[in-house]
Design a protein around this motif. Structure first.
Motif, short mmCIF file in Angstrom:
data_model
loop_
_atom_site.label_atom_id
_atom_site.label_comp_id
_atom_site.label_asym_id
_atom_site.label_seq_id
_atom_site.Cartn_x
_atom_site.Cartn_y
_atom_site.Cartn_z
N ASP A 146 -35.64 -8.92 17.09
CA ASP A 146 -35.29 -8.23 15.85
C ASP A 146 -36.04 -8.80 14.65
N THR A 147 -36.11 -10.12 14.58
CA THR A 147 -36.79 -10.76 13.44
C THR A 147 -38.23 -11.14 13.78
N ARG A 148 -38.59 -11.01 15.08
CA ARG A 148 -39.91 -11.39 15.59
C ARG A 148 -40.22 -12.85 15.24
N ARG A 149 -39.22 -13.69 15.51
CA ARG A 149 -39.35 -15.12 15.22
C ARG A 149 -38.98 -15.93 16.46
N PHE A 150 -39.61 -17.08 16.55
CA PHE A 150 -39.29 -18.04 17.61
C PHE A 150 -38.39 -19.11 17.04
N HIS A 151 -37.44 -19.55 17.83
CA HIS A 151 -36.59 -20.68 17.47
C HIS A 151 -37.05 -21.83 18.35
N LEU A 152 -37.59 -22.85 17.71
CA LEU A 152 -38.21 -23.97 18.43
C LEU A 152 -37.49 -25.28 18.16
N GLN A 153 -37.43 -26.10 19.19
CA GLN A 153 -36.94 -27.46 19.02
C GLN A 153 -38.06 -28.26 18.35
N GLY A 154 -37.70 -29.33 17.70
CA GLY A 154 -38.72 -30.18 17.09
C GLY A 154 -39.59 -30.83 18.14
N SER A 155 -40.84 -31.09 17.77
CA SER A 155 -41.78 -31.70 18.71
C SER A 155 -42.81 -32.53 17.94
N ALA A 156 -43.19 -33.64 18.52
CA ALA A 156 -44.22 -34.48 17.93
C ALA A 156 -45.62 -34.03 18.35
N VAL A 157 -45.71 -33.15 19.33
CA VAL A 157 -47.02 -32.74 19.85
C VAL A 157 -47.92 -32.15 18.76
#
Length: 173
Positions: free
Chosen positions: A92-103
């Motif tokens: 619906d929002t065309r967004r990803f929900h991501l966990q934090g990452s140091a990469v």
């Protein structure tokens, strides 16, 4: 010697470092990002990577072959791994929900410091621009950074495409 190197570094390099550090540090925290942002950062960092190869070695075939080979191999390798746990796509929002990452931070700093050190090396020893082994090695390193960035973005795009296809199939049924 280090103080002399730093004193001859243009101010914009420190600004670029701060900007990359800020963007990378932001990604240590969980966030919601758009499809566009998942594409822009890898493209920008790939541009910086290619610029590093070209500014140091021109269009050296060895550097370009190293870059291209490493980029493809690392992108393919990253694609073999699943997405980090907790990664979600909201159609619906065309967004990803991501966990934090140091990469991303590590990759950004890797490209930045590689480009900086190579720039200093070339300024001090211009003849290194004609060293085929160095061109191949550094081209490969730059390509590895780019391929990792690209692979991470492609994984997210594949998630969005799978989700959109599943949604379209549901709606058609």
């Amino acid at each position: 010697m280090l103080l002399q190197i730093l004193s001859h570094t243009p101010r914009w390099v420190f600004v670029l470092f701060a900007v990359l550090l800020w963007f990378g540090a932001k990604q240590l925290l969980a966030s919601s990002v758009s499809l566009a942002r998942t594409t822009v950062m890898p493209i920008a960092m790939t541009g910086l990577s290619i610029s590093g190869v070209l500014s140091a070695f021109g269009d050296s075939p060895m550097a370009l072959v190293g870059w291209g080979t490493a980029a493809v191999v690392l992108a393919a390798l990253v694609l073999q791994f699943g997405l980090p746990e907790g990664t979600r796509y909201d159609a619906d929002t065309r967004r990803f929900h991501l966990q934090g990452s140091a990469v991303p931070l590590v990759l950004m700093m890797g490209i930045f410091f590689t480009k900086y050190v190579v720039g200093v090396m070339m300024a001090m020893h211009p003849e290194l621009a004609h060293n085929h082994n160095l061109a191949l090695g550094l081209g490969t390193l730059y390509g590895a950074f780019s391929g990792t960035f690209a692979g991470r973005a492609i994984r997210l795009w594949k998630l969005a495409i799978r989700h959109d296809r599943a949604l379209a199939t549901e709606q058609a049924a």
